[in-house]
Motif scaffolding. Structure first.
Motif, PDB file in Angstrom:
ATOM      1  N   PHE A  11      21.410  -0.411  -4.006  1.00  8.81           N
ATOM      2  CA  PHE A  11      20.663  -0.653  -5.253  1.00  8.81           C
ATOM      3  C   PHE A  11      19.636  -1.488  -4.648  1.00  8.81           C
ATOM      4  O   PHE A  11      19.789  -2.049  -3.534  1.00  8.81           O
ATOM      5  CB  PHE A  11      21.378  -1.554  -6.256  1.00  8.81           C
ATOM      6  N   ARG A  12      18.399  -1.283  -5.084  1.00  9.23           N
ATOM      7  CA  ARG A  12      17.154  -1.934  -4.520  1.00  9.23           C
ATOM      8  C   ARG A  12      17.021  -3.511  -4.786  1.00  9.23           C
ATOM      9  O   ARG A  12      17.374  -3.928  -6.138  1.00  9.23           O
ATOM     10  CB  ARG A  12      16.041  -1.345  -5.353  1.00  9.23           C
ATOM     11  N   VAL A  13      16.759  -4.137  -3.918  1.00  7.18           N
ATOM     12  CA  VAL A  13      16.487  -5.606  -4.281  1.00  7.18           C
ATOM     13  C   VAL A  13      15.192  -6.063  -3.711  1.00  7.18           C
ATOM     14  O   VAL A  13      14.810  -5.652  -2.897  1.00  7.18           O
ATOM     15  CB  VAL A  13      17.660  -6.618  -3.085  1.00  7.18           C
ATOM     16  N   ILE A  14      14.619  -6.744  -4.481  1.00  6.60           N
ATOM     17  CA  ILE A  14      13.075  -7.391  -4.242  1.00  6.60           C
ATOM     18  C   ILE A  14      13.228  -8.611  -4.421  1.00  6.60           C
ATOM     19  O   ILE A  14      13.631  -9.407  -5.190  1.00  6.60           O
ATOM     20  CB  ILE A  14      12.407  -6.688  -5.295  1.00  6.60           C
ATOM     21  N   SER A  15      12.877  -9.358  -3.311  1.00  7.75           N
ATOM     22  CA  SER A  15      12.823 -10.920  -3.191  1.00  7.75           C
ATOM     23  C   SER A  15      11.499 -11.481  -2.685  1.00  7.75           C
ATOM     24  O   SER A  15      10.852 -11.059  -1.771  1.00  7.75           O
ATOM     25  CB  SER A  15      13.979 -11.283  -1.871  1.00  7.75           C
ATOM     26  N   PRO A  16      10.919 -12.245  -3.710  1.00  9.54           N
ATOM     27  CA  PRO A  16       9.686 -12.707  -3.305  1.00  9.54           C
ATOM     28  C   PRO A  16      10.008 -13.851  -2.159  1.00  9.54           C
ATOM     29  O   PRO A  16      10.608 -14.908  -2.631  1.00  9.54           O
ATOM     30  CB  PRO A  16       9.174 -13.346  -4.764  1.00  9.54           C
ATOM     31  N   ILE A  17       9.495 -13.869  -1.046  1.00  7.41           N
ATOM     32  CA  ILE A  17       9.502 -14.840   0.001  1.00  7.41           C
ATOM     33  C   ILE A  17       8.218 -15.236   0.339  1.00  7.41           C
ATOM     34  O   ILE A  17       7.700 -14.419   1.241  1.00  7.41           O
ATOM     35  CB  ILE A  17      10.402 -14.032   0.975  1.00  7.41           C
ATOM     36  N   PHE A  18       8.106 -16.262   0.162  1.00  6.72           N
ATOM     37  CA  PHE A  18       6.797 -17.058   0.296  1.00  6.72           C
ATOM     38  C   PHE A  18       5.502 -15.885  -0.055  1.00  6.72           C
ATOM     39  O   PHE A  18       5.550 -15.635  -1.172  1.00  6.72           O
ATOM     40  CB  PHE A  18       6.568 -17.284   1.575  1.00  6.72           C
ATOM     41  N   GLY A  19       4.876 -15.421   0.939  1.00  9.02           N
ATOM     42  CA  GLY A  19       3.690 -14.951   0.671  1.00  9.02           C
ATOM     43  C   GLY A  19       3.963 -13.255   0.394  1.00  9.02           C
ATOM     44  O   GLY A  19       2.726 -12.629  -0.001  1.00  9.02           O
ATOM     45  N   GLN A  20       5.201 -12.583   0.334  1.00  7.57           N
ATOM     46  CA  GLN A  20       5.321 -11.343   0.223  1.00  7.57           C
ATOM     47  C   GLN A  20       6.411 -11.164  -0.660  1.00  7.57           C
ATOM     48  O   GLN A  20       7.406 -11.825  -0.780  1.00  7.57           O
ATOM     49  CB  GLN A  20       5.520 -10.734   1.764  1.00  7.57           C
ATOM     50  N   LEU A  21       6.392  -9.924  -1.281  1.00  5.32           N
ATOM     51  CA  LEU A  21       7.917  -9.212  -1.639  1.00  5.32           C
ATOM     52  C   LEU A  21       8.486  -8.548  -0.690  1.00  5.32           C
ATOM     53  O   LEU A  21       7.932  -7.496  -0.013  1.00  5.32           O
ATOM     54  CB  LEU A  21       7.378  -8.474  -2.962  1.00  5.32           C
TER      55      LEU A  21
END
Length: 196
Positions: free
Chosen positions: A28-38
């Protein structure tokens, strides 16, 4: 306000079955906002997140096989972020991987092994890949080996890693030359990308 750039790393690339005849799990797709990027990747469906934390300029997210814990695990996928690290003079994905390898080595100076797999790109983002490991580690509930496929990625302003670690019986040398790491990397090269 400017939308954050997107670095996409598809960790589904790491979906190599433990044996050649076993079927890989769905993802499954995980999208994590980590500081300045996804940072986006495909997580194998037999893993679940057990820990996530941001402290100052450091981000970490850990996932283990379902039914395992952060203390007792056989496989773990870790995503990290280091805020602003691209501004550090002389920084590179290879040097960042080297610093992680040094931390590993300090835990097992007599049984450490590393195998650099080389530089790569994910879209327009520079990366470096290596396999690092310890043949004998005393942390955790029992003495064990620990080996990880390590992908470092230089984002627009931050550095990121995806590490897929496996624990096994202790040994004189960790299995850094095992074919499964190359297979995971080959699959990664076919399905990884990055975009802004």
């Amino acid at each position: 306000m400017r939308a954050p750039a997107t670095a996409t790393i598809l960790a589904a690339s790491f979906l190599l079955a433990a044996t050649a005849y076993a079927q890989a799990p769905q993802s499954f797709r995980v999208i994590s906002p980590i500081f300045g990027q996804l940072v986006s990747f495909a997580m194998p469906s037999n893993f679940s997140a057990v820990f996530e934390n941001t402290a100052g300029g450091h981000y970490i997210r850990e996932a283990v096989l379902k039914g395992e814990t952060p203390e007792r695990w056989t496989e773990m996928i870790t995503v990290t972020g280091e805020k602003g690290m691209t501004l550090t003079p002389g920084s590179s994905p290879e040097k960042f991987a080297g610093s992680i390898a040094s931390s590993f080595k300090s835990a097992c100076p007599d049984s450490f092994a590393a195998r650099p797999l080389g530089t790569t790109t994910f879209g327009r983002f520079e990366g470096f890949v290596a396999v690092i490991g310890c043949g004998r580690v005393d942390s955790g509930p029992t003495r064990h080996s620990e080996t990880a496929l390590l992908v470092t990625l230089k984002g627009t302003t931050d550095y990121y890693t995806i590490q897929w670690a496996e624990r096994g019986p202790e040994s004189d040398e960790p299995p850094v030359n095992d074919d499964r790491w190359q297979a995971r990397l080959r699959h990664s090269a076919r399905s990884s990308s990055a975009r802004s």
